[in-house]
Design an enzyme around this catalytic site. Sequence first.
Site, PDB file in Angstrom:
ATOM      1  CB  ALA A 124      -1.276  -0.263   0.984  1.00  0.00           C
ATOM      2  CB  THR A 126      -1.141   4.359  -4.800  1.00  0.00           C
ATOM      3  OG1 THR A 126      -0.552   3.498  -5.847  1.00  0.00           O
ATOM      4  CG2 THR A 126      -2.049   5.338  -5.918  1.00  0.00           C
ATOM      5  CD  GLU A 363       3.387  -3.552  -9.707  1.00  0.00           C
ATOM      6  OE1 GLU A 363       4.944  -3.182  -9.866  1.00  0.00           O
ATOM      7  OE2 GLU A 363       2.867  -4.387  -9.065  1.00  0.00           O
TER       8      GLU A 363
HETATM    9  N1  CAA Z   1      15.946   2.054  -6.354  1.00  0.00           N
HETATM   10  C1  CAA Z   1      16.842   2.695  -5.205  1.00  0.00           C
HETATM   11  N2  CAA Z   1      16.768   4.422  -4.904  1.00  0.00           N
HETATM   12  C2  CAA Z   1      15.489   4.601  -5.537  1.00  0.00           C
HETATM   13  C3  CAA Z   1      14.961   4.371  -6.607  1.00  0.00           C
HETATM   14  C4  CAA Z   1      15.387   2.992  -7.296  1.00  0.00           C
HETATM   15  N3  CAA Z   1      14.803   2.404  -8.302  1.00  0.00           N
HETATM   16  N4  CAA Z   1      14.721   5.717  -7.322  1.00  0.00           N
HETATM   17  C5  CAA Z   1      14.920   6.586  -7.243  1.00  0.00           C
HETATM   18  N5  CAA Z   1      15.383   5.919  -5.673  1.00  0.00           N
HETATM   19  C6  CAA Z   1      15.770   6.966  -4.636  1.00  0.00           C
HETATM   20  C7  CAA Z   1      16.680   7.859  -4.757  1.00  0.00           C
HETATM   21  O1  CAA Z   1      18.447   7.327  -5.673  1.00  0.00           O
HETATM   22  C8  CAA Z   1      16.511   9.074  -3.820  1.00  0.00           C
HETATM   23  O2  CAA Z   1      17.610   9.320  -2.520  1.00  0.00           O
HETATM   24  P1  CAA Z   1      18.447   9.746  -1.489  1.00  0.00           P
HETATM   25  O3  CAA Z   1      17.559  11.295  -1.831  1.00  0.00           O
HETATM   26  O4  CAA Z   1      18.383   9.323  -1.410  1.00  0.00           O
HETATM   27  O5  CAA Z   1      19.350  10.130  -3.059  1.00  0.00           O
HETATM   28  C9  CAA Z   1      15.350   8.851  -3.803  1.00  0.00           C
HETATM   29  O6  CAA Z   1      14.330   7.975  -3.459  1.00  0.00           O
HETATM   30  C10 CAA Z   1      14.131   9.516  -4.338  1.00  0.00           C
HETATM   31  O7  CAA Z   1      15.078  10.293  -6.047  1.00  0.00           O
HETATM   32  P2  CAA Z   1      13.813  10.947  -6.631  1.00  0.00           P
HETATM   33  O8  CAA Z   1      13.778  12.124  -6.293  1.00  0.00           O
HETATM   34  O9  CAA Z   1      13.695  10.543  -8.363  1.00  0.00           O
HETATM   35  O10 CAA Z   1      12.172  10.229  -6.408  1.00  0.00           O
HETATM   36  P3  CAA Z   1      10.861  11.297  -7.220  1.00  0.00           P
HETATM   37  O11 CAA Z   1       9.295  11.737  -5.653  1.00  0.00           O
HETATM   38  O12 CAA Z   1      11.567  12.093  -7.772  1.00  0.00           O
HETATM   39  O13 CAA Z   1      10.041  10.259  -7.866  1.00  0.00           O
HETATM   40  C11 CAA Z   1       9.498   8.445  -9.505  1.00  0.00           C
HETATM   41  C12 CAA Z   1      10.887   9.352  -8.777  1.00  0.00           C
HETATM   42  C13 CAA Z   1      10.396   7.543 -10.468  1.00  0.00           C
HETATM   43  C14 CAA Z   1       8.724   9.743 -10.636  1.00  0.00           C
HETATM   44  C15 CAA Z   1       8.502   7.892  -7.785  1.00  0.00           C
HETATM   45  O14 CAA Z   1       8.276   8.564  -7.434  1.00  0.00           O
HETATM   46  C16 CAA Z   1       7.953   6.851  -8.877  1.00  0.00           C
HETATM   47  O15 CAA Z   1       8.312   5.865  -9.087  1.00  0.00           O
HETATM   48  N6  CAA Z   1       6.456   7.249  -9.173  1.00  0.00           N
HETATM   49  C17 CAA Z   1       5.399   6.338  -9.548  1.00  0.00           C
HETATM   50  C18 CAA Z   1       5.422   5.331  -8.579  1.00  0.00           C
HETATM   51  C19 CAA Z   1       4.376   4.120  -8.273  1.00  0.00           C
HETATM   52  O16 CAA Z   1       5.092   3.195  -9.708  1.00  0.00           O
HETATM   53  N7  CAA Z   1       3.269   3.866  -8.351  1.00  0.00           N
HETATM   54  C20 CAA Z   1       2.681   2.648  -8.414  1.00  0.00           C
HETATM   55  C21 CAA Z   1       1.932   1.931  -6.937  1.00  0.00           C
HETATM   56  S1  CAA Z   1       2.257  -0.072  -6.542  1.00  0.00           S
HETATM   57  C22 CAA Z   1       1.435  -0.441  -7.287  1.00  0.00           C
HETATM   58  O17 CAA Z   1       0.423   0.102  -7.868  1.00  0.00           O
HETATM   59  C23 CAA Z   1       0.794  -1.789  -7.219  1.00  0.00           C
HETATM   60  C24 CAA Z   1      -0.591  -2.744  -6.944  1.00  0.00           C
HETATM   61  O18 CAA Z   1      -0.879  -2.471  -6.132  1.00  0.00           O
HETATM   62  C25 CAA Z   1      -0.518  -3.039  -8.844  1.00  0.00           C
END
Ligand code: CAA
Length: 384
Positions: A124, A126, A363
């Site tokens: 969870a 979102t 996702e």
């Molecule tokens: N692995 C590890 N760490 C990561 C990472 C990864 N893939 N991506 C980012 N991080 C870390 C960064 O290194 C950073 O850490 P530090 O501050 O320590 O350096 C931190 O996370 C923040 O990174 P960003 O500034 O790049 O983060 P952001 O807020 O700009 O967001 C984003 C990046 C890619 C847009 C992210 O928010 C994202 O993936 N958004 C989509 C969310 C998502 O996929 N939601 C789906 C819900 S789950 C679902 O659908 C499940 C279900 O039930 C089917």
Amino acid sequence: MVFKLTDEQIMIHSMVRDFSREVILPTAMERDKTREFPADNLKRLADLGLMGMMVPPEYDGSGADAVAYVLALSEVAYACAATAVVMSVHNSIVCESILHYGTETQKEKYLKPLARGEFIGAFALTEPLAGSDPSRQLTSAKKDGDHYVLNGTKRFITTGKNADVVIVTAKTDPSGRHKGISAFIVKKGTPGFSSGPLEEKMGLCASDTTDLVFEDCRVPAENRLGEEGMGFTIAMTALDSGRIGIAAQSVGVARAALDASVKYAKEREQFGQPISKFQGIRWMIADMATEIEAARQLMLSAAAMKDRKENFTTQASMAKLFASEMVNRVTAKALQIHGGYGFIKEYPVERFYRDARVFTIYEGTSEIQRVVISNHILQDKRVL
Ligand code: CAA
């Protein structure tokens, strides 16, 4: 294929293909109508060791690698995408997170029963106001003695109603952005934790999607997963694996749509011959098969990178982006090949078309995958 599958990967793939087609496929169409949660399928998957596939045997898992896992998941999706999404979230996101970030006690109490399939897991992240940007989530977790008190609402949670264990993210430091987020393992039945009504979805109808509501829900501090402030990293790491899983679901549904189209095109006669003889249909079939193969290679290469313990974030996003958009093109073509019969529920392509639609959304939307990929490229990091 760029690399050769091992005997074990081939064996697992073939075992799951036979099982899925014999056991899961026959009830998929009916389940789509009744929206009945596939508990019986999950029990059978657990009996085959498919609910803790990448969990090592010491934690009651099968110890398979990611390549074997995506091959297995794509076969389950071929038969029933609703069953596959539950298997995917459970394996790629929930089991993996506890395996990588859990304490020994958490692994004993939660990972082992999850890997045996006795517990089903959900994740969870979102919220109503935080989808693509989970750092702005509002659910709070306030420390109170040896507990955290959770308040807030999570939205669109796969297996929200039927999960026994949920990994929940919440802000332990509301002033911090992503660094203020922590993750918690919450057991069904914990006072103050409830699920909302089932969402009425266009596809994946047998998988339940609900809100999760936390009202002064007291969670023992020992259930915090990882350190305080690590919740965002845990979620992002889990989503890297989860996204290869969505690629696998896409490949499975696309292959089912292709097989249905080939069968139909050979049987259906118009203008005095099977429609498979017409170039218009043959080219659609050629394009569908080529796109599926391209997606399959991206899925396998991302999984192989994960197995080699390389950073696979970008490749997971590429696989998810391409495969999820591919399956929407492929299922649309499959429906077109079926003509009017594609538009009615008697044929399965109508379900494939509906099931595939969410793959470019959950996702991480296609737009978010492009953000991840372009960030990586623009930082001049090597991809190829
Ligand atoms: N692995 C590890 N760490 C990561 C990472 C990864 N893939 N991506 C980012 N991080 C870390 C960064 O290194 C950073 O850490 P530090 O501050 O320590 O350096 C931190 O996370 C923040 O990174 P960003 O500034 O790049 O983060 P952001 O807020 O700009 O967001 C984003 C990046 C890619 C847009 C992210 O928010 C994202 O993936 N958004 C989509 C969310 C998502 O996929 N939601 C789906 C819900 S789950 C679902 O659908 C499940 C279900 O039930 C089917």
